[in-house]
Design an enzyme around this catalytic site. Structure first.
Site, short mmCIF file in Angstrom:
data_model
loop_
_atom_site.label_atom_id
_atom_site.label_comp_id
_atom_site.label_asym_id
_atom_site.label_seq_id
_atom_site.Cartn_x
_atom_site.Cartn_y
_atom_site.Cartn_z
N ASP A 132 11.34 25.55 -16.80
CA ASP A 132 11.47 24.11 -16.97
C ASP A 132 13.01 23.98 -16.83
O ASP A 132 13.76 24.76 -16.86
CB ASP A 132 10.91 23.93 -18.22
CG ASP A 132 11.51 25.01 -19.51
OD1 ASP A 132 12.22 25.62 -19.14
OD2 ASP A 132 10.93 24.67 -20.64
N ASN A 148 7.44 23.51 -32.78
CA ASN A 148 6.03 22.61 -32.76
C ASN A 148 5.20 23.29 -32.04
O ASN A 148 4.19 22.60 -31.62
CB ASN A 148 6.27 21.08 -32.43
CG ASN A 148 7.03 21.23 -30.83
OD1 ASN A 148 7.23 22.24 -30.18
ND2 ASN A 148 7.30 20.07 -30.40
N HIS A 177 5.45 24.38 -28.85
CA HIS A 177 5.32 24.15 -27.23
C HIS A 177 5.74 25.44 -26.68
O HIS A 177 6.38 26.23 -27.10
CB HIS A 177 6.22 23.07 -26.92
CG HIS A 177 7.79 23.39 -27.25
ND1 HIS A 177 8.76 22.19 -27.33
CD2 HIS A 177 8.53 24.48 -26.88
CE1 HIS A 177 9.88 22.84 -27.23
NE2 HIS A 177 9.78 24.08 -27.11
N GLU A 184 4.75 19.78 -24.94
CA GLU A 184 4.78 19.27 -26.28
C GLU A 184 3.45 19.19 -26.66
O GLU A 184 2.44 19.03 -26.01
CB GLU A 184 5.56 17.87 -26.29
CG GLU A 184 7.08 18.05 -25.89
CD GLU A 184 8.11 18.78 -26.69
OE1 GLU A 184 7.65 19.76 -27.44
OE2 GLU A 184 9.09 18.46 -26.73
C1 F6R Z 1 12.80 27.09 -22.50
C2 F6R Z 1 11.53 26.88 -22.92
C3 F6R Z 1 11.03 26.53 -24.45
C4 F6R Z 1 11.84 27.53 -25.35
C5 F6R Z 1 11.72 27.30 -26.88
C6 F6R Z 1 12.18 27.99 -27.80
O1 F6R Z 1 12.88 27.58 -21.07
O2 F6R Z 1 10.55 27.00 -22.11
O3 F6R Z 1 9.82 26.57 -24.69
O4 F6R Z 1 11.35 28.74 -24.93
O5 F6R Z 1 11.85 25.87 -27.09
O6 F6R Z 1 13.67 27.91 -27.71
P1 F6R Z 1 14.46 29.04 -28.59
O7 F6R Z 1 14.42 30.20 -28.10
O8 F6R Z 1 15.72 28.32 -28.39
O9 F6R Z 1 14.05 28.71 -29.97
#
Ligand code: F6R
Length: 263
Positions: free
Chosen positions: A67, A137, A139, A144
């Site tokens: 992403d 959450n 995701h 989301e």
């Molecule tokens: C980023 C992504 C997100 C993160 C998630 C956790 O490329 O795909 O799903 O993996 O938001 O982020 P952290 O590790 O910063 O808590």
């Protein structure tokens, strides 16, 4: 499903790097799906260390990132492009032509751009190993809550929770991205193997819901229950709300004896 419980974030990063490194050694032209975020830092650090020690060659590896924020140029300090170059790409011998990250600077033609990203994955032969983090959450990527479990790469509006989680990374008064381009759940489920990392108490509910809750668009990581080859690596805090810890430990022990190639 395999669940590996580690006692610290550092051990978690090393274990993830070990699995990725083994996959690259087994297939030097590995198609590797990558994620960003603080949970990934330890894994990238260790992969860079293995590369610098001369133990790991990325020259034929092809990468696809999950992403990117919409509206952020690659040079923006909070863009996922910047994260990837700073923490990983600039320190290993990946061929720049083999690096794909969704383009956050596109303006319009989103559906067309997103299907070209899907096509690039297909043309490369699909993703062999996809690394994932998880949001508070639940995701994965930026899928989301309420995202279709069949979704493909697309433009996605970020939830208020995700925007709030990101606020600390942006300067006071700076506009925080409200949308992203993300691989879909359907895209992620097509990868041959999935590796999800989670650390810290803020991820405990998401991990318990993803692994032991019902499959639901309310927790998009729960869709991984449909995948035949998923490994979760979590630290004690992120795994704290799992009810079946003892069972996962036994599964791991038996896997080490009977099918060690899965580890
Ligand atoms: C980023 C992504 C997100 C993160 C998630 C956790 O490329 O795909 O799903 O993996 O938001 O982020 P952290 O590790 O910063 O808590």
């Amino acid at each position: 499903m395999l669940l590996v419980l580690k006692s610290s974030e550092e051990e978690l990063g090393c274990e993830a790097a070990r699995i990725v490194a083994n996959a690259v050694r087994a297939n030097p032209a590995l198609r590797l799906g990558l994620a960003t975020g603080s949970t990934m830092l330890g894994m990238y650090k260790d992969l860079v260390r293995l590369h610098k020690q001369g133990n790991l060659d990325f020259s034929r590896v092809i990468t696809f990132n999950l992403d990117e924020y919409l509206g952020l140029a690659p040079s923006h300090a909070q863009s996922f492009h910047h994260f990837m170059y700073q923490n990983f790409f600039s320190h290993v011998n990946l061929n720049p032509r083999n690096i794909r990250i969704p383009d956050g600077t596109i303006k319009g033609g989103y559906a067309q751009y997103c299907s070209s990203y899907e096509e690039a994955i297909r043309n490369a032969g699909g993703i062999d190993l996809q690394v994932l983090g998880i949001g508070r959450n639940g995701h994965i990527g930026f899928n989301e809550p309420t995202s279709s479990l069949g979704s493909r790469t697309r433009l996605k509006v970020l939830s208020k929770e995700t925007i709030e989680d990101n606020r600390r990374f942006f300067a006071l008064g700076e506009k925080i991205p409200e949308c992203a381009i993300t691989m879909g759940i359907g895209t992620i489920l097509e990868a041959k193997r999935l590796l999800l990392l989670a650390s810290g108490p803020s991820k405990a509910a998401a991990i318990a819901n993803a692994i032991e809750g019902p499959i639901s668009a309310a927790v998009t990581a729960s869709a991984l229950q449909l995948h035949p080859d998923v490994t979760f690596i979590v630290d004690r805090e992120a795994g704290a709300l799992l009810k079946q810890q003892e069972y996962y430990r036994r599964v791991l022990e038996m896997t080490a004896i009977l099918t060690p190639e899965r580890l």
